[in-house]
Write a protein that holds these residues in place. Structure first.
Motif, PDB file in Angstrom:
ATOM      1  N   ASP A  19      -2.208   5.743  -2.029  1.00 10.86           N
ATOM      2  CA  ASP A  19      -3.337   4.028  -2.088  1.00 10.86           C
ATOM      3  C   ASP A  19      -3.722   4.592  -1.223  1.00 10.86           C
ATOM      4  N   THR A  56       5.263   7.911  -7.655  1.00 14.99           N
ATOM      5  CA  THR A  56       4.041   7.700  -8.520  1.00 14.99           C
ATOM      6  C   THR A  56       4.557   5.765  -9.538  1.00 14.99           C
ATOM      7  N   ILE A 104      10.728   8.763   2.340  1.00 11.43           N
ATOM      8  CA  ILE A 104       9.714   8.037   2.290  1.00 11.43           C
ATOM      9  C   ILE A 104      10.697   6.501   2.774  1.00 11.43           C
ATOM     10  N   LYS A 126       1.172  -1.023   0.286  1.00  4.55           N
ATOM     11  CA  LYS A 126      -0.399   0.229  -0.002  1.00  4.55           C
ATOM     12  C   LYS A 126       0.766   1.459   0.174  1.00  4.55           C
ATOM     13  N   ASN A 127       0.566   1.895  -1.241  1.00  7.12           N
ATOM     14  CA  ASN A 127       2.073   3.195  -1.562  1.00  7.12           C
ATOM     15  C   ASN A 127       0.590   4.354  -1.134  1.00  7.12           C
ATOM     16  N   ASN A 128       1.256   4.696   0.893  1.00  3.46           N
ATOM     17  CA  ASN A 128       0.812   6.437   0.952  1.00  3.46           C
ATOM     18  C   ASN A 128       1.412   7.329   0.585  1.00  3.46           C
ATOM     19  N   SER A 129       1.862   7.423   0.108  1.00  4.95           N
ATOM     20  CA  SER A 129       3.532   8.667  -0.319  1.00  4.95           C
ATOM     21  C   SER A 129       2.199   8.853  -1.702  1.00  4.95           C
ATOM     22  N   MET A 161       3.182   2.991 -10.084  1.00  5.62           N
ATOM     23  CA  MET A 161       2.739   2.694  -8.572  1.00  5.62           C
ATOM     24  C   MET A 161       1.079   4.177  -8.419  1.00  5.62           C
ATOM     25  N   GLY A 192       7.780   2.394  -8.822  1.00  6.30           N
ATOM     26  CA  GLY A 192       8.767   1.660  -8.318  1.00  6.30           C
ATOM     27  C   GLY A 192      10.309   1.283  -8.891  1.00  6.30           C
ATOM     28  N   LEU A 250      10.454   1.169  -3.599  1.00  8.18           N
ATOM     29  CA  LEU A 250       9.326   1.110  -3.619  1.00  8.18           C
ATOM     30  C   LEU A 250       8.489   3.085  -3.109  1.00  8.18           C
ATOM     31  N   ALA A 251       8.125   3.338  -4.281  1.00  4.57           N
ATOM     32  CA  ALA A 251       7.755   4.720  -3.898  1.00  4.57           C
ATOM     33  C   ALA A 251       8.555   5.588  -4.117  1.00  4.57           C
ATOM     34  N   ALA A 266      -0.272   6.903  -6.369  1.00  3.86           N
ATOM     35  CA  ALA A 266      -0.724   7.242  -5.572  1.00  3.86           C
ATOM     36  C   ALA A 266      -1.626   6.994  -3.840  1.00  3.86           C
TER      37      ALA A 266
END
Length: 251
Positions: A217, A189, A250, A183-186, A213, A191, A244-245, A215
């Motif tokens: 999310d 967009t 991050i 789950k991409n909290n940042s 990814m 990886g 990732l992200a 963003a």
């Protein structure tokens, strides 16, 4: 051409219905499901019938440190043809040991990984990794492909964090894919997955596969990365690194 005085009168066709028994026919059997739970030991499944079997496995959750508890295990699936009476070995991964809330607190300074391959945590605050869940035939061949490896996380100053594997030995294939559930909290967009191996001697921007990814999310997603399409993903792969992200600050 009709002769003079003759009239064409069509007649319906005649046919005979003949049933020929198929000696290989087997009536459809409703699907059933069998769950295996964690025991800390190998278990056995015996196929009741000949046919196709869908196997789904979930890796165990890693240990927690402080209030974090979202380090869930990965997922893999595969279909295998089994004959009645064939047995397969099932291993359900175990949860990693919890770490402490303080990196300066040492109550053993090593947290054990979970059953079936979970990596050990480094230091008291480093929780143990979750063990793999896998299914193999009697010869040790995996029916659900997976690569088991402990991962380490790095948080560079003023940069995005990443995690990387221990040294391994994976025979690269052009059809290899890597699936990541995250789950991409940042707001970033993209990886990237870096690798080293026979044709990739060091960490380099030349040996990386990037992927988009979602963003900010609100849910976990499975990203499938066709790592085998990279021209240098050949020979033996030694290590993986996940960014990732991508972006600053991050974690």
């Amino acid at each position: 051409v009709l002769k003079p005085g003759y009239v064409f009168v069509p007649t319906p066709p005649t046919y005979e219905k003949l049933e020929v028994p198929n000696p290989d026919y087997r009536p459809a059997v409703p699907a059933t499901m069998k769950d295996f739970v964690y025991t800390g030991a190998s278990q056995t499944f015996e196929a009741p019938l000949t046919g196709a079997y869908l196997f789904e496995v979930w890796g165990a959750q890693g240990g927690t440190a402080g209030s974090g508890s979202t380090n869930h295990g990965g997922y893999a699936s595969g279909v295998a043809q089994l004959v009645a009476g064939q047995k397969v070995e099932v291993k359900v991964g175990g949860k990693g040991s919890n770490g402490t809330t303080s990196i300066n607190q040492c109550d053993g300074c090593s947290k054990a990984g979970g059953y079936n391959g979970g990596g050990n945590g480094i230091g008291s605050a480093g929780a143990g990794g979750g063990g793999a869940s896998d299914i193999t035939d009697g010869n040790g061949t995996s029916l659900v492909d997976r690569v088991v490896m402990p991962f380490h996380t790095t948080h560079p100053t003023n940069d995005d964090s990443y995690f990387f594997s221990d040294t391994m030995s994976h025979a690269a294939d052009a059809g290899d894919v890597i699936q990541v559930r995250v789950k991409n909290n940042s707001t970033n967009t993209s990886g990237a997955i870096y690798f080293t191996g026979t044709q990739a001697p060091n960490w380099s921007e030349s040996y990386v596969v990037s992927f988009p990814m979602t963003a900010s999310d609100s849910e976990y997603r499975v990203y499938t990365i066709p790592i085998g399409t990279h021209p240098n993903w050949r020979g033996t792969i030694n290590r993986l690194r996940f960014d990732l992200a991508n972006g600053p600050h991050i974690s």
